[in-house]
Motif scaffolding. Structure first.
Motif, mmCIF file in Angstrom:
data_model
loop_
_atom_site.group_PDB
_atom_site.id
_atom_site.type_symbol
_atom_site.label_atom_id
_atom_site.label_comp_id
_atom_site.label_asym_id
_atom_site.label_seq_id
_atom_site.Cartn_x
_atom_site.Cartn_y
_atom_site.Cartn_z
ATOM 1 N N HIS A 50 13.075 -17.714 -6.979
ATOM 2 C CA HIS A 50 14.159 -17.052 -7.717
ATOM 3 C C HIS A 50 13.692 -15.783 -8.435
ATOM 4 N N VAL A 51 12.422 -15.634 -8.721
ATOM 5 C CA VAL A 51 11.954 -14.462 -9.476
ATOM 6 C C VAL A 51 12.232 -13.179 -8.698
ATOM 7 N N VAL A 52 11.784 -13.124 -7.457
ATOM 8 C CA VAL A 52 12.029 -11.921 -6.653
ATOM 9 C C VAL A 52 13.521 -11.796 -6.347
ATOM 10 N N ASP A 53 14.179 -12.910 -6.029
ATOM 11 C CA ASP A 53 15.619 -12.870 -5.753
ATOM 12 C C ASP A 53 16.393 -12.300 -6.944
ATOM 13 N N ASP A 54 16.039 -12.730 -8.149
ATOM 14 C CA ASP A 54 16.730 -12.246 -9.349
ATOM 15 C C ASP A 54 16.513 -10.750 -9.550
ATOM 16 N N THR A 55 15.287 -10.272 -9.325
ATOM 17 C CA THR A 55 15.030 -8.833 -9.500
ATOM 18 C C THR A 55 15.840 -8.021 -8.490
ATOM 19 N N LEU A 56 15.943 -8.530 -7.274
ATOM 20 C CA LEU A 56 16.700 -7.809 -6.248
ATOM 21 C C LEU A 56 18.203 -7.875 -6.503
ATOM 22 N N LEU A 57 18.685 -9.004 -7.008
ATOM 23 C CA LEU A 57 20.103 -9.126 -7.344
ATOM 24 C C LEU A 57 20.479 -8.154 -8.472
ATOM 25 N N PRO B 216 27.970 -9.231 -16.018
ATOM 26 C CA PRO B 216 27.521 -10.455 -16.689
ATOM 27 C C PRO B 216 26.267 -11.056 -16.034
ATOM 28 N N LEU B 217 26.155 -10.962 -14.709
ATOM 29 C CA LEU B 217 24.946 -11.447 -14.036
ATOM 30 C C LEU B 217 23.720 -10.649 -14.456
ATOM 31 N N VAL B 218 23.868 -9.336 -14.522
ATOM 32 C CA VAL B 218 22.756 -8.486 -14.968
ATOM 33 C C VAL B 218 22.323 -8.905 -16.366
ATOM 34 N N ARG B 219 23.289 -9.076 -17.254
ATOM 35 C CA ARG B 219 22.961 -9.448 -18.638
ATOM 36 C C ARG B 219 22.341 -10.831 -18.733
ATOM 37 N N LEU B 220 22.734 -11.727 -17.843
ATOM 38 C CA LEU B 220 22.181 -13.072 -17.838
ATOM 39 C C LEU B 220 20.749 -13.096 -17.302
ATOM 40 N N LEU B 221 20.485 -12.387 -16.221
ATOM 41 C CA LEU B 221 19.191 -12.460 -15.550
ATOM 42 C C LEU B 221 18.114 -11.575 -16.171
ATOM 43 N N ALA B 222 18.508 -10.462 -16.756
ATOM 44 C CA ALA B 222 17.520 -9.549 -17.348
ATOM 45 C C ALA B 222 17.137 -10.031 -18.745
ATOM 46 N N VAL C 137 21.647 0.438 -22.667
ATOM 47 C CA VAL C 137 22.590 1.400 -22.113
ATOM 48 C C VAL C 137 22.485 2.667 -22.951
ATOM 49 N N ASP C 138 22.118 3.761 -22.305
ATOM 50 C CA ASP C 138 21.972 5.057 -22.975
ATOM 51 C C ASP C 138 23.031 6.006 -22.418
ATOM 52 N N VAL C 139 24.069 6.265 -23.211
ATOM 53 C CA VAL C 139 25.162 7.139 -22.787
ATOM 54 C C VAL C 139 24.864 8.552 -23.274
ATOM 55 N N HIS C 140 25.072 9.524 -22.386
ATOM 56 C CA HIS C 140 24.889 10.932 -22.753
ATOM 57 C C HIS C 140 26.035 11.734 -22.140
ATOM 58 N N ALA C 141 26.081 13.013 -22.402
ATOM 59 C CA ALA C 141 27.216 13.840 -21.985
ATOM 60 C C ALA C 141 27.436 13.844 -20.470
ATOM 61 N N ASP C 142 26.365 13.767 -19.678
ATOM 62 C CA ASP C 142 26.479 13.849 -18.223
ATOM 63 C C ASP C 142 26.546 12.491 -17.528
ATOM 64 N N GLY C 143 26.601 11.417 -18.289
ATOM 65 C CA GLY C 143 26.646 10.099 -17.681
ATOM 66 C C GLY C 143 25.928 9.076 -18.529
ATOM 67 N N LYS C 144 25.283 8.135 -17.873
ATOM 68 C CA LYS C 144 24.551 7.110 -18.611
ATOM 69 C C LYS C 144 23.373 6.635 -17.789
ATOM 70 N N ARG C 145 22.460 5.982 -18.478
ATOM 71 C CA ARG C 145 21.345 5.305 -17.832
ATOM 72 C C ARG C 145 21.327 3.881 -18.360
ATOM 73 N N ILE C 146 21.222 2.946 -17.432
ATOM 74 C CA ILE C 146 21.090 1.543 -17.801
ATOM 75 C C ILE C 146 19.685 1.111 -17.413
ATOM 76 N N THR C 147 18.969 0.548 -18.375
ATOM 77 C CA THR C 147 17.605 0.083 -18.150
ATOM 78 C C THR C 147 17.564 -1.412 -18.389
ATOM 79 N N VAL C 148 16.967 -2.127 -17.443
ATOM 80 C CA VAL C 148 16.766 -3.567 -17.602
ATOM 81 C C VAL C 148 15.274 -3.851 -17.515
ATOM 82 N N GLU C 149 14.867 -4.859 -18.245
ATOM 83 C CA GLU C 149 13.492 -5.346 -18.179
ATOM 84 C C GLU C 149 13.550 -6.820 -17.791
ATOM 85 N N MET C 150 12.694 -7.177 -16.823
ATOM 86 C CA MET C 150 12.650 -8.549 -16.326
ATOM 87 C C MET C 150 11.208 -9.039 -16.350
ATOM 88 N N ALA C 151 11.001 -10.193 -16.965
ATOM 89 C CA ALA C 151 9.662 -10.774 -17.014
ATOM 90 C C ALA C 151 9.221 -11.182 -15.622
#
Length: 148
Positions: free
Chosen positions: A48-55, A118-124, A129-143
């Motif tokens: 599940h570790v690799v599967d979760d990172t890919l999901l 919700p899956l991203v928030r559950l698994l990461a 979430v960094d919102v800026h004038a030209d869009g946003k960047r979402i960063t996740v960290e996974m152990a």
């Protein structure tokens, strides 16, 4: 080890000049990064570790195309804490805060879509979430196994 791809890059310093064209290509980048960094050790990890990172990678990239207008940046990096994936898109709207796992979804009111965030928030382990004038960047960290 770090892989970064952004629009407008010039190919210098290991930054490629094009973002992945779809979620499958982004998963390929993450798969190659994990294999290059961990090699045969991946065989000892729970499946599940690799599967979760890919999901999580798939959901972030798919959401960038579906809800963010387009994918503007993609970064995958092995850190001391695990895997960090950053996805940029062209929308400055924050993701909709839908129920997280454990919340009940009423059977008489089914919905199509809306399960990815919700899956991203559950698994990461961490989500930024960094919102800026030209869009946003979402960063996740996974152990990852073997890392603190």
């Amino acid at each position: 080890m770090r892989v970064a791809v952004e629009t407008g890059g010039d190919g210098a310093d290991g930054v490629l000049s094009a973002v992945p064209r779809n979620a499958a290509a982004a998963r390929g980048v993450v798969t190659e990064l994990l294999a290059a960094h961990f090699g045969a050790a991946l065989d000892g990890w729970p499946v599940h570790v690799v599967d979760d990172t890919l999901l999580v990678t798939s959901e972030l990239v798919t959401n960038a195309f579906r809800h963010g207008g387009r994918l503007t940046a993609f970064e995958a990096e092995i850190t001391g804490a695990g895997l960090r994936v950053t996805v940029g898109d062209a929308s400055s709207e924050r993701p909709a805060e839908l129920p997280v796992a454990g919340a009940r979804v009423r059977a008489e009111a089914p919905r199509i879509g809306g399960y990815g965030w919700p899956l991203v928030r559950l698994l990461a382990d961490r989500v930024f979430v960094d919102v800026h004038a030209d869009g946003k960047r979402i960063t996740v960290e996974m152990a990852l196994p073997g890392l603190p």
